[in-house]
Write an enzyme that holds these catalytic residues in place. Structure first.
Site, PDB file in Angstrom:
ATOM      1  N   VAL A 306       0.834  -1.197   0.000  1.00 46.86           N
ATOM      2  CA  VAL A 306       0.000   0.000   0.000  1.00 46.86           C
ATOM      3  C   VAL A 306       0.873   1.253   0.000  1.00 46.86           C
ATOM      4  CG1 VAL A 306      -1.954  -1.089   1.141  1.00 46.86           C
ATOM      5  CG2 VAL A 306      -0.200  -0.043   2.532  1.00 46.86           C
ATOM      6  N   ASP A 307       0.460   2.202  -0.783  1.00 46.77           N
ATOM      7  CA  ASP A 307       1.086   3.520  -0.747  1.00 46.77           C
ATOM      8  C   ASP A 307       0.609   4.224   0.519  1.00 46.77           C
ATOM      9  OD1 ASP A 307       2.411   5.860  -1.678  1.00 46.77           O
ATOM     10  OD2 ASP A 307       0.479   6.648  -2.323  1.00 46.77           O
ATOM     11  N   LYS A 308       1.442   5.081   1.090  1.00 46.02           N
ATOM     12  CA  LYS A 308       1.042   5.767   2.324  1.00 46.02           C
ATOM     13  C   LYS A 308       0.166   6.978   2.040  1.00 46.02           C
ATOM     14  CE  LYS A 308       3.688   8.656   4.620  1.00 46.02           C
ATOM     15  NZ  LYS A 308       2.819   9.844   4.839  1.00 46.02           N
ATOM     16  N   THR A 309       0.707   7.934   1.314  1.00 47.28           N
ATOM     17  CA  THR A 309       0.001   9.196   1.089  1.00 47.28           C
ATOM     18  C   THR A 309      -1.206   8.996   0.191  1.00 47.28           C
ATOM     19  OG1 THR A 309       2.088  10.394   1.318  1.00 47.28           O
ATOM     20  CG2 THR A 309       0.236  11.581   0.333  1.00 47.28           C
ATOM     21  N   THR A 311      -3.557   6.916   0.672  1.00 47.71           N
ATOM     22  CA  THR A 311      -4.143   5.592   0.871  1.00 47.71           C
ATOM     23  C   THR A 311      -4.307   5.325   2.365  1.00 47.71           C
ATOM     24  OG1 THR A 311      -3.127   4.791  -1.176  1.00 47.71           O
ATOM     25  CG2 THR A 311      -3.931   3.136   0.361  1.00 47.71           C
TER      26      THR A 311
END
Length: 657
Positions: A306-309, A311
């Site tokens: 998963v991407d952080k920003t 998401t």
């Protein structure tokens, strides 16, 4: 008309069979009752024969051909009852299959029904009711309480609430005000909105969803491809087997019975009916799955990246701290120099600094800003920050690595402070003016309240590892990852680094899903076994290109999608097993147990209906229980923010001027 004819044929055939039985009890010649039985076979059998003929012209040996040969053969042998019974059961089975299959496509039917027929537009100052398809881009559409939104657009005036469950799957109505987006097919539950139409007709999000679901339900899964190939050999094989049995035993009727018993109806329909039901159910939840292939692959996912920003976080960073380290500068000056440099940057954090500076300038209007304007030149240093020329002076904004690269002295205090801020989940940015450290800014992005629940639900769904991929530094990444419960954290990554991580996970034998916004993480999304776009509502590109698109912001839809994919594949396997066991038992019954043509067809049609009903279980709403429980937990908890209030208190003296 087709539906009426489909039900009418078995009704007429059944009536003729009943009449034949009654005539058999009356003192009339047997020829009369036999004629009624043959008529029943012809009425029910003619559509079957016609379908068989068309299939033969296309060089396909199908189920209809087996039934046709068996029924014609039975008539030739004088077994009129068997011929009538087989064709009647086959016809009534087709009618019931059609009715139940239509239910599996109920999600698509419901989506199509969402499109409103009329729209209320404002033309020349007058309210006019027009056909929804005639609304033009740029027109103002009026949406009153209870009305269905006819276009995609932006709210110009008014406030209200919109039920967007049909698009995003969210059960709670969304509040709308000027500047917010609305989508065709959603329903106003209160208020009055004036909407500027931006997409109309086939360009709306609803139209894209309908198109995608139509294509997905028709797409062929790998298991279905195998079953189609199997059936292509199996059906002619049964025909050959029946001929051999007839020649060896001399019992033509036994051979004809074998044709009927060997019909692979349940086998042929076992996979597509499950795919249609699974994709339809996903669409009801606001999850778009591109096709059966991706549905099957999603069921095998072992690692989710998963991407952080945008998401795990909301993707709307805000400035939280401004710490001045150069006594010759004020807080407003440090922020102003930083904002002017960042005004030329494309980095997501730049907007937070520029917006905060604008607010600061408004508050300090009495004193006036000393420096205004845009940078004359800017150089982005990937993974480190930026170097800008502003009003003849040099401004550096970035992490300690950028300062080391430019040999900036006296950075110990700034580095220590940056580490402290990063440990609290904020992204620190050190500001250097003409080679002297001016101060440290900190930007934070609020963690989504359902992020931790999503990770828990993924583990519960059988995902062995959840990996966070982010361009942020290690300390910020660790703070967010620890809060959410991430298994593995990869920080300070460039887009190509994310691609390498996904490639490495696949090389290790994992089936990888990459979750991102569908644009910034495009290389990793394309490389992963399954690319999942978050919050795709309104984005035609994401809907069309992502393997799976989650239309809303609800992170819990991710584990729901994986769980649904796994349930769908289980149903597919159950259906195939049931169909194969039924065929094997019936064939054995014909050859060794005396199963009749009528009895075999009855069991055959029952197995087809059982396969369909089993697939229809996927349409039930039981899969939402976990989601509702998670939502209740979220609502009972305090709103998660980054930074937390306690952290702000701890640093109160540090950030105060």
């Amino acid at each position: 008309m087709t539906i009426v004819r489909r039900h009418l044929i078995p009704l007429i055939s059944g009536a003729l069979i009943g009449a034949a039985w009654l005539l058999g009890l009356l003192p009339v010649p047997p020829l009369v009752s036999d004629a009624a039985m043959v008529a029943a076979a012809v009425v029910a059998g003619f559509p079957i024969m016609r379908t068989a003929g068309r299939a033969l012209l296309a060089r396909v040996v199908g189920i209809d051909l087996l039934v046709t040969v068996a029924s014609v053969g039975a008539i030739v042998l004088g077994e009129y009852w068997e011929a009538a019974a087989v064709t009647f059961l086959f016809a009534i089975g087709h009618a019931l299959e059609s009715a139940t299959l239509n239910r599996t496509r109920s999600a698509l039917t419901a989506l199509v029904a969402l499109a409103p027929d009329v729209a209320l537009v404002l033309r020349n100052g007058e309210q006019l009711e027009v056909l929804a398809g005639s609304v033009r881009t740029g027109e103002t559409v009026l949406v009153k309480n209870g009305a269905r939104v006819p276009v995609d657009g932006t709210v110009q005036q008014g406030t209200g609430t919109i039920d967007e469950a049909s698009i995003t799957g969210e059960s709670s109505p969304a509040e709308k005000r000027a500047g917010d987006r609305v989508f065709a097919g959603t329903v106003s539950t209160g208020g009055f909105l004036q909407v500027l139409a931006t997409e109309v007709g086939a360009a709306t999000t609803l139209a894209h969803i309908v198109h995608r679901v139509e294509e997905a339900q028709e797409a062929t899964a790998p298991t279905q491809v195998f079953m189609d190939r199997f059936s292509a050999w199996y059906t002619p094989g049964i025909l050959v087997l029946a001929i051999i049995v007839g020649v060896v035993t001399g019992d033509v009727f036994l051979a004809l019975t074998l044709l009927v018993i060997g019909c692979p109806g349940a086998l042929v329909i076992s996979i597509p009916v499950a795919i249609v039901a699974g994709i339809g159910r996903a669409a009801q939840l606001g999850i778009l799955i591109k096709g059966g292939e991706f549905l099957e692959t999603a069921a095998k996912i072992t690692v989710v990246a998963v991407d952080k920003t945008g998401t795990l976080t909301r993707g709307r960073p805000v400035l939280t701290d401004v710490v001045v380290l150069n006594p010759a500068l004020t807080r407003a000056e440090v922020l102003d120099w930083a904002s002017r440099a960042e005004a030329g940057s494309e980095h997501p954090l730049a907007g937070a600094i520029v917006q905060a500076a604008a607010r600061e300038a408004a508050r300090e209007a009495a004193q006036g800003a000393q420096v205004t304007g845009l940078p004359e030149h800017i150089t982005s240093v990937p993974g480190q920050g930026i170097v800008a020329a502003v009003a003849g002076r040099t401004v550096l904004i970035g992490n300690p690595a950028l300062l080391r690269a430019h040999r900036i002295a006296g950075t110990d205090a700034a580095t220590t402070l940056a580490e402290k801020l990063a440990a609290h989940g904020r992204t620190p940015l050190i500001v250097v003016l003409d080679g002297v450290v001016a101060g440290v800014l900190a930007v934070a992005d609020e963690v989504r309240p359902d992020a931790a629940d999503m990770v828990d639900a993924l583990h519960a769904a059988g995902i062995v590892r959840v990996v966070m991929l982010t361009g942020d530094g290690p300390l910020v990444a660790q703070a967010v990852g620890a809060h959410v419960g991430i298994d593995e954290i990869r920080s300070s990554l460039l887009p190509e680094d994310k691609l390498d991580v996904v490639t490495g996970l696949r090389r290790d034998g994992h089936v990888v899903a990459m979750v991102g916004d569908g644009v910034n993480d495009a290389p990793a999304l394309a490389t992963a076994d399954i690319g999942i776009a978050m919050a795709a509502a309104g984005s035609a590109v994401a809907v069309e290109t992502a393997d799976i698109a989650l239309m809303g912001d609800n992170l819990l839809m991710l584990p729901a999608a994986i769980d649904l994919a796994r349930r769908t594949v289980r149903v597919m396997h159950q259906n195939v097993a049931l169909a194969l066991v039924t065929v094997v038992l019936l064939l054995a019954g014909v050859l060794f147990g005396g199963v009749t043509m009528f009895g075999g067809m009855l069991v055959h049609e029952a197995s087809v209906l059982i396969v369909i009903v089993n697939a229809m279980r996927l349409l039930r709403r039981s899969g939402q229980r976990a989601e509702r429980r998670a939502r209740r937990r979220i609502s009972s908890e305090s709103h998660v923010q980054s930074p937390k209030k306690s952290e702000k208190s701890e640093n109160k003296e540090m950030i105060r001027r």
